[in-house]
Design a protein around this motif. Structure first.
Motif, PDB file in Angstrom:
ATOM      1  N   LYS A   1       0.710  -1.252   0.564  1.00 21.24           N
ATOM      2  CA  LYS A   1      -0.402   0.420   0.122  1.00 21.24           C
ATOM      3  C   LYS A   1       0.714   1.308  -0.040  1.00 21.24           C
ATOM      4  N   LYS A   2       2.218   1.355   0.804  1.00 25.04           N
ATOM      5  CA  LYS A   2       3.033   2.326   0.999  1.00 25.04           C
ATOM      6  C   LYS A   2       3.653   2.436  -0.294  1.00 25.04           C
ATOM      7  N   LEU A   3       3.979   1.361  -1.551  1.00 22.50           N
ATOM      8  CA  LEU A   3       4.507   1.963  -2.010  1.00 22.50           C
ATOM      9  C   LEU A   3       3.810   2.082  -3.439  1.00 22.50           C
ATOM     10  N   PHE A   4       2.427   1.707  -2.958  1.00 20.89           N
ATOM     11  CA  PHE A   4       1.121   1.876  -4.027  1.00 20.89           C
ATOM     12  C   PHE A   4       1.047   3.483  -4.216  1.00 20.89           C
ATOM     13  N   SER A   5       0.901   3.993  -3.401  1.00 24.55           N
ATOM     14  CA  SER A   5       1.103   5.637  -2.797  1.00 24.55           C
ATOM     15  C   SER A   5       2.037   5.990  -3.068  1.00 24.55           C
ATOM     16  N   TYR A   6       3.403   5.695  -2.774  1.00 24.95           N
ATOM     17  CA  TYR A   6       4.467   6.192  -3.375  1.00 24.95           C
ATOM     18  C   TYR A   6       4.261   6.657  -5.031  1.00 24.95           C
ATOM     19  N   PHE A   7       5.004   5.462  -5.531  1.00 27.77           N
ATOM     20  CA  PHE A   7       4.877   5.221  -7.317  1.00 27.77           C
ATOM     21  C   PHE A   7       4.153   6.546  -7.734  1.00 27.77           C
ATOM     22  N   SER A   8       2.087   6.189  -6.936  1.00 26.33           N
ATOM     23  CA  SER A   8       1.442   6.340  -8.184  1.00 26.33           C
ATOM     24  C   SER A   8       1.299   8.498  -8.620  1.00 26.33           C
ATOM     25  N   LYS A   9       2.354   8.235  -7.331  1.00 26.13           N
ATOM     26  CA  LYS A   9       2.996   9.751  -7.738  1.00 26.13           C
ATOM     27  C   LYS A   9       3.958  10.260  -9.092  1.00 26.13           C
ATOM     28  N   PHE A  10       4.346   9.315  -8.902  1.00 22.99           N
ATOM     29  CA  PHE A  10       5.115   9.271 -10.501  1.00 22.99           C
ATOM     30  C   PHE A  10       4.625   8.854 -11.907  1.00 22.99           C
ATOM     31  N   LYS A  11       4.019   8.662 -11.553  1.00 23.29           N
ATOM     32  CA  LYS A  11       2.947   7.142 -12.409  1.00 23.29           C
ATOM     33  C   LYS A  11       3.944   7.354 -14.314  1.00 23.29           C
ATOM     34  N   SER A  12       3.299   8.576 -14.793  1.00 18.29           N
ATOM     35  CA  SER A  12       3.800   8.298 -16.265  1.00 18.29           C
ATOM     36  C   SER A  12       4.991   8.892 -16.850  1.00 18.29           C
ATOM     37  N   GLU A  13       6.225   8.878 -15.266  1.00 19.20           N
ATOM     38  CA  GLU A  13       7.350   8.716 -15.070  1.00 19.20           C
ATOM     39  C   GLU A  13       8.254   7.121 -15.394  1.00 19.20           C
ATOM     40  N   LEU A  14       7.788   6.591 -14.939  1.00 17.98           N
ATOM     41  CA  LEU A  14       8.040   5.108 -14.343  1.00 17.98           C
ATOM     42  C   LEU A  14       8.007   4.487 -15.596  1.00 17.98           C
ATOM     43  N   SER A  15       8.660   3.583 -16.016  1.00 19.50           N
ATOM     44  CA  SER A  15       8.544   2.673 -17.494  1.00 19.50           C
ATOM     45  C   SER A  15       7.090   1.782 -17.676  1.00 19.50           C
ATOM     46  N   GLU A  16       7.443   1.605 -18.920  1.00 18.79           N
ATOM     47  CA  GLU A  16       5.780   0.779 -18.884  1.00 18.79           C
ATOM     48  C   GLU A  16       5.759  -0.211 -18.309  1.00 18.79           C
ATOM     49  N   ASP A  17       6.516  -0.958 -18.463  1.00 22.26           N
ATOM     50  CA  ASP A  17       6.578  -2.272 -17.095  1.00 22.26           C
ATOM     51  C   ASP A  17       5.800  -1.156 -15.864  1.00 22.26           C
ATOM     52  N   SER A  18       6.693  -0.760 -14.953  1.00 21.83           N
ATOM     53  CA  SER A  18       6.825  -0.487 -13.950  1.00 21.83           C
ATOM     54  C   SER A  18       4.834   0.215 -13.220  1.00 21.83           C
ATOM     55  N   GLN A  19       4.657   0.769 -14.620  1.00 18.00           N
ATOM     56  CA  GLN A  19       3.212   0.938 -14.986  1.00 18.00           C
ATOM     57  C   GLN A  19       2.354   0.206 -14.712  1.00 18.00           C
ATOM     58  N   ARG A  20       2.684  -1.052 -15.344  1.00 13.15           N
ATOM     59  CA  ARG A  20       1.977  -2.223 -15.425  1.00 13.15           C
ATOM     60  C   ARG A  20       2.052  -2.950 -14.042  1.00 13.15           C
ATOM     61  N   ARG A  21       2.979  -2.722 -13.540  1.00 13.83           N
ATOM     62  CA  ARG A  21       3.479  -3.260 -12.007  1.00 13.83           C
ATOM     63  C   ARG A  21       2.509  -2.241 -10.894  1.00 13.83           C
ATOM     64  N   LEU A  22       2.446  -1.840 -11.189  1.00  7.92           N
ATOM     65  CA  LEU A  22       2.357  -0.280  -9.923  1.00  7.92           C
ATOM     66  C   LEU A  22       0.375  -0.930  -9.829  1.00  7.92           C
ATOM     67  N   THR A  23      -0.147  -1.576 -10.245  1.00 12.57           N
ATOM     68  CA  THR A  23      -1.136  -1.890 -10.012  1.00 12.57           C
ATOM     69  C   THR A  23      -1.039  -3.809  -9.841  1.00 12.57           C
ATOM     70  N   SER A  24       0.015  -4.441 -10.193  1.00  7.34           N
ATOM     71  CA  SER A  24       0.100  -6.188 -10.021  1.00  7.34           C
ATOM     72  C   SER A  24       0.345  -5.984  -9.207  1.00  7.34           C
ATOM     73  N   ASN A  25       1.581  -5.344  -8.361  1.00 11.24           N
ATOM     74  CA  ASN A  25       2.426  -5.732  -7.696  1.00 11.24           C
ATOM     75  C   ASN A  25       3.815  -4.803  -8.107  1.00 11.24           C
ATOM     76  N   PRO A  26       3.911  -3.605  -7.173  1.00 11.37           N
ATOM     77  CA  PRO A  26       4.438  -2.585  -6.974  1.00 11.37           C
ATOM     78  C   PRO A  26       5.387  -2.626  -5.876  1.00 11.37           C
ATOM     79  N   LEU A  27       5.305  -4.533  -5.652  1.00 10.73           N
ATOM     80  CA  LEU A  27       7.265  -4.416  -4.746  1.00 10.73           C
ATOM     81  C   LEU A  27       7.938  -5.096  -6.213  1.00 10.73           C
ATOM     82  N   ARG A  28       7.470  -5.464  -6.946  1.00  9.76           N
ATOM     83  CA  ARG A  28       7.750  -5.736  -8.137  1.00  9.76           C
ATOM     84  C   ARG A  28       8.939  -4.904  -9.033  1.00  9.76           C
ATOM     85  N   ILE A  29       8.478  -3.204  -8.819  1.00 11.00           N
ATOM     86  CA  ILE A  29       8.922  -2.208  -9.050  1.00 11.00           C
ATOM     87  C   ILE A  29      10.100  -1.899  -8.275  1.00 11.00           C
ATOM     88  N   LEU A  30      10.418  -2.573  -7.778  1.00 10.39           N
ATOM     89  CA  LEU A  30      11.642  -2.292  -6.974  1.00 10.39           C
ATOM     90  C   LEU A  30      13.139  -2.983  -7.402  1.00 10.39           C
TER      91      LEU A  30
END
Ligand code: HAM
Length: 427
Positions: A177-206
């Motif tokens: 949950k914490k990761l979701f709200s942290y990364f959501s702030k920069f969603k459009s700047e994340l890589s395409e894969d990580s934008q997908r990971r944001l909803t499926s499993n934000p841990l994977r962005i790490l």
């Protein structure tokens, strides 16, 4: 077109092949000492074995699996790792009633990755899995086996243990949950894969290696702050057990591992000697995996180790060929006796070779080239005297040994030889 091994695979022979065998033997001996039993599972599995267990958002499932339809249109996958097949095997064979279940395995794994030193598309793993006990000491026991293996291989100086905790289900949820709200702030700047990971499993962005994501990883919320009380206590006990066994480690708060089945303890034995491919042996606890795969709720912990990477780290001296003695018939009428002697030596476990063709002189030269330590010669005189001549390549000496004493004489020499080389290795 010339036929070659496919990209990311290799033919392994000569001293390298012996080094692989040495690592595998050391591991098998040790795994038995720690109470693990061998298991072999198929090289390919129903695709579901991995899709259900490793996680849809992981790189392995998304990009790296060798998946194909067989002739009856069944979807199969070459195993990318060993944990899910072992857990599947325990369920399929009804082995889950008697715990603890302790299995070790060795074999090739397949991942469609970009090949480089220490990273291959077919690579060799050794691993252990322990299901049943839910005790921090078992996490430590499994790490102790890894540490012990590196000591046996004399590469422990090049390796350090990095450890972290993902906590239990509740802690992981709160961290996600914490990761979701942290990364959501920069969603459009994340890589395409990580934008997908944001909803499926934000841990994977790490674990993302993409430059676009890298700049957001430095300020990421800490995993340790999300651990609830029982998870914190569990981790402290694991660390205490490692301290008790004097196994050195460093806590790496950023370690998350690339597979979804983990909870609580996760670790990697890493090295700085292999460039980017720094993980030599990695694992962790996976308490929910068996249930996810349709079995009872049995907690588990284990590791997988990269044999290829261990071989790259081995000292030169460890990967040497086994010295043999050559048997050479010096005359046509001595051929049968020489062949019988060869057979007798092998029944006494004495490494020995015969070249079968070429003049005796040429055979002796070949023996020298092929790293034989000496040669046993049988010619007309030896047949008459019922003896064998031993030519020692190192001293250059030649002596006559009675035929009926030859095997015991050579055995004694080999024991001496082994003691001497052992002393050199121990220095
Ligand atoms: P893993 O970290 O994906 O974990 O792989 C384990 C080890 O296999 C790595 O530490 C590395 O040494 C080696 N390895 C991975 N990919 C490659 C490659 N492409 N080329 C060469 N070596 C490689 C697992 O596989 C989990 N099943 C480990 C485990 C067992 N966790 C619990 N039980």
């Amino acid at each position: 077109m010339k036929l070659q091994a496919p990209r990311g695979t290799r033919d392994i022979f000569g001293k390298d092949a012996l080094s692989y065998q040495m690592v595998e033997r050391a591991f098998m001996d040790l795994a038995l000492v720690y109470g693990f039993q061998p298991i072999r599972t198929p090289t390919f599995e129903p695709t579901g074995t991995f899709k259900r267990s490793l996680g849809d958002s992981t790189d392995i499932v998304n990009k790296e699996m060798y998946t194909f339809l067989d002739r009856s249109e069944t979807s199969l996958t070459l195993r990318p790792e060993g944990t899910a097949p072992v857990v599947r095997a325990m369920i399929s064979n009804g082995l889950t009633r008697e715990v603890p279940l302790k299995f070790y395995y060795l074999g090739s794994m397949f991942r469609y990755e970009r090949p480089q030193k220490g990273r291959y598309r077919e690579f060799f793993q050794l691993g252990v899995e322990c299901l049943g006990p839910n005790d921090p000491k078992v996490d430590c026991e499994v790490m102790a086996l890894g540490h012990h293996l590196f000591k046996k291989l004399k590469i422990e100086d090049k390796i350090q243990l990095e450890i972290n905790s993902l906590g239990d289900e509740e802690s992981r949820k709160s961290y996600k949950k914490k990761l979701f709200s942290y990364f959501s702030k920069f969603k459009s700047e994340l890589s395409e894969d990580s934008q997908r990971r944001l909803t499926s499993n934000p841990l994977r962005i790490l674990d993302s290696k993409d430059e676009k994501d890298q700049k957001f990883l430095t300020e990421v919320p800490s995993l340790a702050d999300s651990l609830n009380d029982p998870s914190r206590k569990y981790f402290d006990k694991v660390l205490k057990s490692l301290d008790d066994l004097k196994i050195p480690y460093v806590i790496n708060a950023k370690l998350v591992r690339g597979l979804d089945y983990y909870n609580h303890t996760i670790w990697e034995f890493t090295t700085t000697a292999l460039g980017a491919q720094n993980a030599v042996l990695s694992g962790g606890r996976y308490d929910g995996l068996m249930k996810t795969m349709g079995g009872p709720s049995l907690p588990g912990v284990g590791f997988g180790g990269g044999i290829d990477r261990m071989v790259l780290l081995l000292e030169e001296g460890l990967s040497k060929t086994i010295p043999s003695v050559a048997v050479v018939a010096m005359a046509e009428e001595a051929q049968a006796e020489a062949f019988a002697l060869l057979n007798e030596l092998r029944y006494q476990d004495i490494p020995s070779v015969m070249f079968f063709s070429g003049q005796p002189g040429k055979q002796l030269k070949k023996a020298n080239k092929k790293e034989c330590w000496g040669a046993l010669l049988i010619g007309e005189d030896e047949l008459k005297n019922n003896s064998v001549s031993l030519k020692d390549f190192e001293s250059g000496q030649q002596l006559s040994i009675p035929r009926d004493q030859i095997a015991s004489d050579i055995k004694k020499r080999l024991t001496k030889f082994k003691e001497q080389t052992q002393k050199v290795e121990d220095c």
